[in-house]
Design a protein around this motif. Sequence first.
Motif, PDB file in Angstrom:
ATOM      1  N   HIS A 578     -43.404   8.342  30.208  1.00  0.00           N
ATOM      2  CA  HIS A 578     -44.462   7.378  29.889  1.00  0.00           C
ATOM      3  C   HIS A 578     -43.880   6.213  29.093  1.00  0.00           C
ATOM      4  CE1 HIS A 578     -44.880   8.722  25.624  1.00  0.00           C
ATOM      5  NE2 HIS A 578     -44.461   9.874  26.121  1.00  0.00           N
ATOM      6  N   TYR A 579     -44.720   5.228  28.842  1.00  0.00           N
ATOM      7  CA  TYR A 579     -44.266   3.947  28.301  1.00  0.00           C
ATOM      8  C   TYR A 579     -43.678   4.071  26.898  1.00  0.00           C
ATOM      9  CZ  TYR A 579     -44.321  -1.067  27.235  1.00  0.00           C
ATOM     10  OH  TYR A 579     -43.949  -2.351  26.901  1.00  0.00           O
ATOM     11  N   GLN A 580     -44.365   4.782  25.993  1.00  0.00           N
ATOM     12  CA  GLN A 580     -43.926   4.844  24.602  1.00  0.00           C
ATOM     13  C   GLN A 580     -42.933   5.984  24.382  1.00  0.00           C
ATOM     14  OE1 GLN A 580     -47.301   5.003  21.955  1.00  0.00           O
ATOM     15  NE2 GLN A 580     -48.051   2.993  22.538  1.00  0.00           N
ATOM     16  N   ASP A 581     -41.854   5.950  25.100  1.00  0.00           N
ATOM     17  CA  ASP A 581     -40.833   6.985  24.946  1.00  0.00           C
ATOM     18  C   ASP A 581     -39.474   6.364  25.199  1.00  0.00           C
ATOM     19  OD1 ASP A 581     -39.676   9.411  24.490  1.00  0.00           O
ATOM     20  OD2 ASP A 581     -40.531  10.441  26.216  1.00  0.00           O
ATOM     21  N   SER A 582     -38.460   7.023  24.750  1.00  0.00           N
ATOM     22  CA  SER A 582     -37.086   6.574  24.998  1.00  0.00           C
ATOM     23  C   SER A 582     -36.275   7.749  25.530  1.00  0.00           C
ATOM     24  CB  SER A 582     -36.453   6.037  23.705  1.00  0.00           C
ATOM     25  OG  SER A 582     -36.500   7.009  22.684  1.00  0.00           O
ATOM     26  N   ILE A 583     -35.245   7.433  26.254  1.00  0.00           N
ATOM     27  CA  ILE A 583     -34.416   8.459  26.885  1.00  0.00           C
ATOM     28  C   ILE A 583     -33.057   8.447  26.210  1.00  0.00           C
ATOM     29  CG2 ILE A 583     -33.585   9.340  29.092  1.00  0.00           C
ATOM     30  CD1 ILE A 583     -35.531   7.315  30.431  1.00  0.00           C
ATOM     31  N   SER A 584     -32.632   9.601  25.747  1.00  0.00           N
ATOM     32  CA  SER A 584     -31.336   9.709  25.076  1.00  0.00           C
ATOM     33  C   SER A 584     -30.232   9.952  26.085  1.00  0.00           C
ATOM     34  CB  SER A 584     -31.359  10.851  24.051  1.00  0.00           C
ATOM     35  OG  SER A 584     -32.388  10.674  23.118  1.00  0.00           O
ATOM     36  N   ALA A 585     -29.010   9.635  25.664  1.00  0.00           N
ATOM     37  CA  ALA A 585     -27.849   9.907  26.514  1.00  0.00           C
ATOM     38  C   ALA A 585     -27.787  11.399  26.826  1.00  0.00           C
ATOM     39  CB  ALA A 585     -26.575   9.456  25.799  1.00  0.00           C
ATOM     40  N   LYS A 586     -27.420  11.725  28.030  1.00  0.00           N
ATOM     41  CA  LYS A 586     -27.297  13.091  28.548  1.00  0.00           C
ATOM     42  C   LYS A 586     -28.634  13.690  28.965  1.00  0.00           C
ATOM     43  CE  LYS A 586     -23.019  14.157  26.063  1.00  0.00           C
ATOM     44  NZ  LYS A 586     -22.353  15.104  25.154  1.00  0.00           N
ATOM     45  N   GLU A 587     -29.737  13.004  28.713  1.00  0.00           N
ATOM     46  CA  GLU A 587     -31.010  13.470  29.255  1.00  0.00           C
ATOM     47  C   GLU A 587     -31.107  13.030  30.717  1.00  0.00           C
ATOM     48  OE1 GLU A 587     -34.239  14.097  25.769  1.00  0.00           O
ATOM     49  OE2 GLU A 587     -34.087  12.039  26.526  1.00  0.00           O
ATOM     50  N   LYS A 588     -32.022  13.653  31.450  1.00  0.00           N
ATOM     51  CA  LYS A 588     -32.155  13.363  32.874  1.00  0.00           C
ATOM     52  C   LYS A 588     -33.584  12.948  33.191  1.00  0.00           C
ATOM     53  CE  LYS A 588     -28.635  16.833  33.993  1.00  0.00           C
ATOM     54  NZ  LYS A 588     -28.348  18.144  34.653  1.00  0.00           N
ATOM     55  N   VAL A 589     -33.704  12.090  34.199  1.00  0.00           N
ATOM     56  CA  VAL A 589     -35.008  11.647  34.673  1.00  0.00           C
ATOM     57  C   VAL A 589     -35.287  12.299  36.019  1.00  0.00           C
ATOM     58  CG1 VAL A 589     -36.408   9.683  35.429  1.00  0.00           C
ATOM     59  CG2 VAL A 589     -34.912   9.452  33.429  1.00  0.00           C
ATOM     60  N   ILE A 590     -36.415  12.992  36.115  1.00  0.00           N
ATOM     61  CA  ILE A 590     -36.845  13.569  37.387  1.00  0.00           C
ATOM     62  C   ILE A 590     -37.802  12.588  38.049  1.00  0.00           C
ATOM     63  CG2 ILE A 590     -38.044  15.493  38.496  1.00  0.00           C
ATOM     64  CD1 ILE A 590     -37.225  17.239  36.130  1.00  0.00           C
ATOM     65  N   TYR A 591     -37.452  12.139  39.248  1.00  0.00           N
ATOM     66  CA  TYR A 591     -38.309  11.157  39.918  1.00  0.00           C
ATOM     67  C   TYR A 591     -38.543  11.563  41.374  1.00  0.00           C
ATOM     68  CZ  TYR A 591     -33.990   9.140  41.904  1.00  0.00           C
ATOM     69  OH  TYR A 591     -32.793   8.939  42.575  1.00  0.00           O
TER      70      TYR A 591
END
Length: 593
Positions: A578-591
């Motif tokens: 969602h919009y109010q979030d940040s992604i850290s290094a080594k995390e993954k995005v499922i799309y």
Amino acid sequence: MAELQILNLLLVLVAAWVGGMLAKRVGFPPILGELLIGILLGPALLGVLETSEALNTLAEVGILFLMAYIGMEINFKDLGKASWAGLLAAIGGFVVPFILGYYTIIWFDGTNISALFVAIAVGVTSLATKSRILVDLKLLDTRIAYVLMAGALISDTLALIIFAGIIGFVDSGSVNAVGLSWVAGKAILFFAFAALIGIYFFPVLGKLLSKAKSINRTFHFTIMVIIVLGFSELAELAGLHGILGAFMAGLFIRDGVFSRQVFKEVTGVFHDMSIGFLAPIFFVTAGFHVSLEVFQTDLLLLILIILGAVVGKIVGTALFYLPSGHGWREGLTIGTGMNGRGAVEIIIAGIGLQMGIISTEIFSILVFMAISTTLTVPLLLTWTTNWLRKRGELVMQDARNGYLILGANPLGIYIAKQLQEHNEVVLIDANKDLVNEANEQGVTAIHGNGLKEETFHLANAINKKTFIALTGNSEINLLATQLANNSFYIPNKIVLMSPGENGAGLNLLDPMNASSMFASKTDMTPWAYKISANEFKEKIAQVDGNCTTREWVKQNGKNQDILPVLIMDESGHKRPFHYQDSISAKEKVIYLE
């Protein structure tokens, strides 16, 4: 003459709006800006604004309404989440600065009564000061947030009780046993009578109002005003100050008179009337009584009061917090958060000045103390919480957990199945077929109207940490999110906004501290079809560097028909994209593609 008073009122309101807006933009409570602009434009400096009998009357009504609103905002059930730790923080954060403030005034040859007034003002803390900061620092779901809120509530309630005793003593004018017994007896009678009305009469009144279908919001608001003013007059008759009665009225109105829906609507009107109109008049005109001469005549006393307030609050909280077992570093952090002063402190100081208990110089010192201590909160709380975060000692509060999702459509079921690997997830939908389909796929789903409180109760919404509105209708999503926010106080709200939604809908997200699902406007229908027809691919993208979700969409969503749905951390735990979030290094995005 009447035109001049109206012009003066207009100028005061404009000044309050400008000062409050500027303060809010830099992350401070509006009352700070209202006080400062009152000092700047009042007699202390420019002399553009002046006080009058009409303004004083409006200001007095303003503080009654504000105290009632503070009472309405207090939910005693929340104290159970951190009652012991909050009590320790409240006692330490109140008693130590109270003692320092009292003896500082005595050392400068002040009277016992004035020393007690200063001690109370130094001991209180501000609930409003911290709320915005806790949101900005993303601390609402930590133990610190619950302890801070509980500590502020207990501290201010303790201050008001002592304040009631002092007012009663001043009213009696005697120190003999008979006089003190009479004062105490009247105070006890007031609290007992107020409790009887609130506990036994208000529910009966509430039932009568609920049966009268033709009664509108204006009538409910009028009932609320009558209750507040009535309780205030009862407090005055008991030899206390009206703010005690208004505060008690707010506490009982919250749970006793109106249904949740009516309470939400009427509270909004009361909020606008008090905080938007009357209370700012009080804070701006309070600035009129400030004298800058204290920097020349009483500079040492000013410095000692501020130091006593800051050191006493932080060190006192940390010391008394040790028996909680949560460590001295967390105690220091909570102390920095409780260091801000606000409405209650200024109201008490203003009443002391009005009654002649404290001088203009002491009042000015207390105002500057409130301003300076409030300025420390965002700086010190940011530093101390980052310190705890780096040490791995920032404890999350487990009082709420799990997800409540509105929309048992294929996309909602897909996301629910992903999230329930490590969380409790409940779906709600008005379509019985969709609910049955979700249950067949192993997802808990409840049939019911997502805009009714009964459905939320069935889904145990009061214990859910995150609400996701995932229907194809933005208006329904927003209305359901307002219900989740106002009636069930769910801390995290995520809303699906359709591409056709205009700016007005998006503007509703900020007041609820809600975020937009998928970090962009999304048409749910084609994705729901693709999932139901199994015509999609689930892909996982590794994130190499820190970025926001919005940045990820801009970098990866160009010219691609993709939908980022989840973020997965290194341990495999998933959360909504969602919009109010940040992604850290080594995390993954499922799309989805």
